[in-house]
Write an enzyme that holds these catalytic residues in place. Sequence first.
Site, PDB file in Angstrom:
ATOM      1  N   GLU B 278       0.833  -1.204   0.000  1.00 35.96           N
ATOM      2  CA  GLU B 278       0.000   0.000   0.000  1.00 35.96           C
ATOM      3  C   GLU B 278       0.868   1.256   0.000  1.00 35.96           C
ATOM      4  O   GLU B 278       0.528   2.265  -0.615  1.00 35.96           O
ATOM      5  CB  GLU B 278      -0.948  -0.022   1.211  1.00 35.96           C
ATOM      6  CG  GLU B 278      -2.139   0.910   1.059  1.00 35.96           C
ATOM      7  CD  GLU B 278      -3.244   0.627   2.079  1.00 35.96           C
ATOM      8  OE1 GLU B 278      -3.432  -0.560   2.453  1.00 35.96           O
ATOM      9  OE2 GLU B 278      -3.896   1.584   2.506  1.00 35.96           O
ATOM     10  N   GLU B 281       1.937   1.720  -3.451  1.00 38.24           N
ATOM     11  CA  GLU B 281       0.779   2.190  -4.212  1.00 38.24           C
ATOM     12  C   GLU B 281       0.576   3.690  -3.990  1.00 38.24           C
ATOM     13  O   GLU B 281       0.323   4.447  -4.931  1.00 38.24           O
ATOM     14  CB  GLU B 281      -0.460   1.404  -3.747  1.00 38.24           C
ATOM     15  CG  GLU B 281      -1.693   1.573  -4.600  1.00 38.24           C
ATOM     16  CD  GLU B 281      -2.889   0.787  -4.038  1.00 38.24           C
ATOM     17  OE1 GLU B 281      -2.831   0.359  -2.846  1.00 38.24           O
ATOM     18  OE2 GLU B 281      -3.874   0.618  -4.767  1.00 38.24           O
ATOM     19  N   CYS B 298      -8.096  -2.104   4.530  1.00 38.91           N
ATOM     20  CA  CYS B 298      -7.926  -3.221   5.480  1.00 38.91           C
ATOM     21  C   CYS B 298      -9.230  -3.605   6.131  1.00 38.91           C
ATOM     22  O   CYS B 298      -9.397  -4.727   6.587  1.00 38.91           O
ATOM     23  CB  CYS B 298      -6.974  -2.856   6.614  1.00 38.91           C
ATOM     24  SG  CYS B 298      -5.507  -2.034   6.090  1.00 38.91           S
ATOM     25  N   SER B 318      -7.628   1.478  -1.995  1.00 39.20           N
ATOM     26  CA  SER B 318      -6.410   0.750  -2.310  1.00 39.20           C
ATOM     27  C   SER B 318      -6.801  -0.606  -2.886  1.00 39.20           C
ATOM     28  O   SER B 318      -7.769  -1.216  -2.451  1.00 39.20           O
ATOM     29  CB  SER B 318      -5.598   0.554  -1.029  1.00 39.20           C
ATOM     30  OG  SER B 318      -4.672  -0.483  -1.211  1.00 39.20           O
ATOM     31  N   LYS B 357     -15.081  -9.548   9.011  1.00 38.49           N
ATOM     32  CA  LYS B 357     -14.094 -10.416   8.377  1.00 38.49           C
ATOM     33  C   LYS B 357     -14.726 -11.717   7.907  1.00 38.49           C
ATOM     34  O   LYS B 357     -14.204 -12.382   7.018  1.00 38.49           O
ATOM     35  CB  LYS B 357     -12.942 -10.710   9.341  1.00 38.49           C
ATOM     36  CG  LYS B 357     -12.056  -9.511   9.600  1.00 38.49           C
ATOM     37  CD  LYS B 357     -11.010  -9.325   8.524  1.00 38.49           C
ATOM     38  CE  LYS B 357     -10.346  -7.958   8.628  1.00 38.49           C
ATOM     39  NZ  LYS B 357      -9.511  -7.653   7.462  1.00 38.49           N
ATOM     40  N   GLU B 360     -15.986 -10.831   4.625  1.00 33.42           N
ATOM     41  CA  GLU B 360     -14.825 -10.675   3.740  1.00 33.42           C
ATOM     42  C   GLU B 360     -14.285 -12.041   3.313  1.00 33.42           C
ATOM     43  O   GLU B 360     -14.009 -12.270   2.140  1.00 33.42           O
ATOM     44  CB  GLU B 360     -13.726  -9.880   4.467  1.00 33.42           C
ATOM     45  CG  GLU B 360     -12.482  -9.644   3.621  1.00 33.42           C
ATOM     46  CD  GLU B 360     -11.338  -9.035   4.438  1.00 33.42           C
ATOM     47  OE1 GLU B 360     -10.990  -7.879   4.158  1.00 33.42           O
ATOM     48  OE2 GLU B 360     -10.798  -9.706   5.333  1.00 33.42           O
ATOM     49  N   GLU B 365     -14.003 -12.884  -4.838  1.00 31.90           N
ATOM     50  CA  GLU B 365     -12.775 -12.444  -5.505  1.00 31.90           C
ATOM     51  C   GLU B 365     -11.539 -12.654  -4.629  1.00 31.90           C
ATOM     52  O   GLU B 365     -10.425 -12.501  -5.090  1.00 31.90           O
ATOM     53  CB  GLU B 365     -12.898 -10.987  -5.956  1.00 31.90           C
ATOM     54  CG  GLU B 365     -13.146  -9.950  -4.872  1.00 31.90           C
ATOM     55  CD  GLU B 365     -14.620  -9.817  -4.471  1.00 31.90           C
ATOM     56  OE1 GLU B 365     -15.414 -10.740  -4.743  1.00 31.90           O
ATOM     57  OE2 GLU B 365     -14.971  -8.788  -3.868  1.00 31.90           O
ATOM     58  N   CYS B 503      -9.829  -1.521  15.409  1.00 26.33           N
ATOM     59  CA  CYS B 503     -10.091  -2.947  15.620  1.00 26.33           C
ATOM     60  C   CYS B 503     -10.008  -3.361  17.085  1.00 26.33           C
ATOM     61  O   CYS B 503     -10.579  -4.378  17.466  1.00 26.33           O
ATOM     62  CB  CYS B 503      -9.121  -3.781  14.805  1.00 26.33           C
ATOM     63  SG  CYS B 503      -9.151  -3.394  13.043  1.00 26.33           S
TER      64      CYS B 503
HETATM   65  S1  SF4 Z   1     -12.775  -4.756  13.686  1.00 26.91           S
HETATM   66 FE1  SF4 Z   1     -13.997  -3.055  12.939  1.00 26.91          FE
HETATM   67  S2  SF4 Z   1     -12.444  -1.563  12.302  1.00 26.91           S
HETATM   68 FE2  SF4 Z   1     -11.421  -3.522  12.457  1.00 26.91          FE
HETATM   69  S3  SF4 Z   1     -11.504  -4.409  10.420  1.00 26.91           S
HETATM   70 FE3  SF4 Z   1     -13.269  -5.183  11.553  1.00 26.91          FE
HETATM   71  S4  SF4 Z   1     -14.963  -3.785  11.064  1.00 26.91           S
HETATM   72 FE4  SF4 Z   1     -13.045  -2.761  10.498  1.00 26.91          FE
END
Ligand code: SF4
Lengths: 165, 578
Positions: B278, B281, B298, B318, B357, B360, B365, B503
Amino acid sequence: MSNAENRLNDFDPNDSKGQEVKKFIQEHKNIKGGLIPVLHKIQDVYGYLPKETLNTVSDSMNIPLTEIYGVASFYSYFSLTPKGKHVIRVCLGTACYVKNSQAIIDEIGRELGITVGQTTSDGKFTLEATRCLGACGLSPVMMIDDKVFGRLVKDDVPKILSEFN
Amino acid sequence: MDIVKFTIDGKEIEVPKGTTVLQAARANGINIPSLCYLKDVNKTAACRVCLVEVGPKLIASCSLEAENGMAVKTNTKKVRDARRTVVELLLSNHKRECLTCIRSENCELQSLAKELNIRDIPYEGEKIKGDLDVSSKSIVRDPEKCILCGRCISTCGDVQSVYAIGYGNRGFKTKVTPAYERGLGDTVCTNCGQCIMACPVGALHEKENIVDVWKAIEDPEKVVIVQTAPAVRVALGEEFGLQRGTRVTGKMTAALKKLGFDYVFDTDFGADLTIMEEGTELLNRLNENKNLPLMSSCCPAWVKFVEHYYSDMLDNLSTCKSPSEMEGALIKSYFANKMGIDPKKIVSVSIMPCVAKKFEGDREELGKDGLSDIDYVLTTRELARMIKEAGIDFNNIEDDEFENPFGEATGAGVIFGATGGVTEAALRTIYEITSGEELKDVEFKAVRGTEGIKETEVKLKNGKTVKAVVVNGLANARKVLDEIKAGSKKYDFIEVMACPGGCVTGGGQPIINSREREEIDIKAQRAKGIYDEDKSLPIRKSHKNPYIIKLYKEFLGEPNSHVSHEYLHTHYVKRNKF
Ligand code: SF4
Ligand code: SF4
Ligand code: SF4
Ligand code: FES
């Protein structure tokens, strides 16, 4: 929430209903408490609150859709689904209630496979329960569109419904 | 400041004007129970649990401003009876299954029932019915446990500006729901999980993957590889009674090995790698003056937020995958190759402070040749549950270490866990790369701290200035993006973490009840653990990580190379706003 104006322009210029709604939204979008009058207008023009139109309201008035949905589902005046060709309104006012108009509602529901507030899948009937229709002498009473039916018994239901088929 | 004098239970109290009776009482050691109230977030005064007696009336103290001469009583028969009735009524319409509830022993309704000595529920009536909403990849909603306090709605709306949920219908039929009673998975929900953190009961929780992971561990055919995010190590201990923010990196790795994972890696390594990619980038975009500001990628909740609400800015994101996804991609390629393991046999698990996550991990992809970069994501809470289930004596376990090649990380990788960390780590590396000089003071204090929006400007040796803004919380992100679009602000780099505080206070972290949330600054406590760990590490700049250098030499070539793009970069999709 961007693109607010763009969405308003989505209304077809040749669609007079759409233009009427668009104008009303434009006049009310910056007014505090403007949401309820706007929803009333949409309900009056279309007979219900179409999804697409509520998205436009959300965008142009900068009000989250969840909030609009909250208001629309709170007041029984608003309907989120189009009404059927015929609207059946069974009176649940005191006099009719005492004469067991609930049984009439249940019977219609059974015949049509819907419950109060719903519309048949063929779009023919919407079933509603209403407050006193002012015809207590005829209780239990119901109206289908603007026709009144009084002194009902359960067994009248199929025949009456078939008149509208 | 105007001062108000009044009494609570005969005790003279002075507070600044505007203070509520509830706040005043608590500040003076007088306990008034509450349920719907969530400091700074929810003031719906919906539950009536916090009733107090003022003159002849019972009033909710959470929304009652103290006034001169007021005489408040908090402990009369009338008050106790009223509160009891309120809670009994709540319980009568509640799916009471504490024994199997995910929030048992950490439920505010359960503690209230206990606190008020409720022994039976005299009102038995119709209970609210509603199907479990499992449409979301990250979050499960159980309307039959919802007490309609509105804490999730205020969080989603006011704190996150996502507005995925609201009240629907009315009277007995009132419920918390997305518009049109759609499933949460079918909405603008970003999966940040902050609603879970706000919910006092078990009506909202993560979609658990514990069973899947046990199954993989039990399967002799599978090689089960785990990695843990930076923020997990400063929170996991809390689930075992340790002080909030305690660093338990060594215990955590030891416990993971005991659970039966074959390799235990550190996502911090992926974070170092992210900085390389990054950072490069950013330098490229600065040179070409293209797609600026560069927006960090992220945080999957932030990414989804952009995809829904700012889809005209997708090119600013990004192209880097998140650290855990980068590491996942390398585990099934570089590492598998090195070790001679068939990538199809690898089950890649990540332990995250996050529920987004999970979504995600499921993005199509993010994988290659039909293999997903990450197979299962567990939250910090789920990991704690597995450790407990396995009977591991966490507090007395001997420290262990991460394994290589993805076990060695720098302080720069660790600080990703706190808001501002990505920016600070990137600046450490960019500064040195562009100047060729050693950066002496690596701590960029301007981007530390828990404020929602922090700006900083760093002059690089090549004459360029990098203007960065660090944001946490999505309502703050919306504000910054709107300012950029309106032309009133200009930046080169934007770091956004969806969760207020970053996080460390993610939606998968140990849940802190509303009372403790009032009393401590959890964001700062956990962030301190993160910065302590940074300080304790010998290397604090990503590009100095020897294993990163080796990885580029053996596999990737250079940052943003063709190979890097194949494994470490991704693309985004436009999503509907409604
Ligand atoms: S814990 Fe919250 S701030 Fe961290 S990656 Fe997950 S959603 Fe985003
Ligand atoms: S996960 Fe976040 S975005 Fe989704 S409903 Fe909860 S608070 Fe709103
Ligand atoms: S889901 Fe939880 S936070 Fe939301 S209203 Fe229901 S009980 Fe309150
Ligand atoms: S009404 Fe005060 S805490 Fe709910």
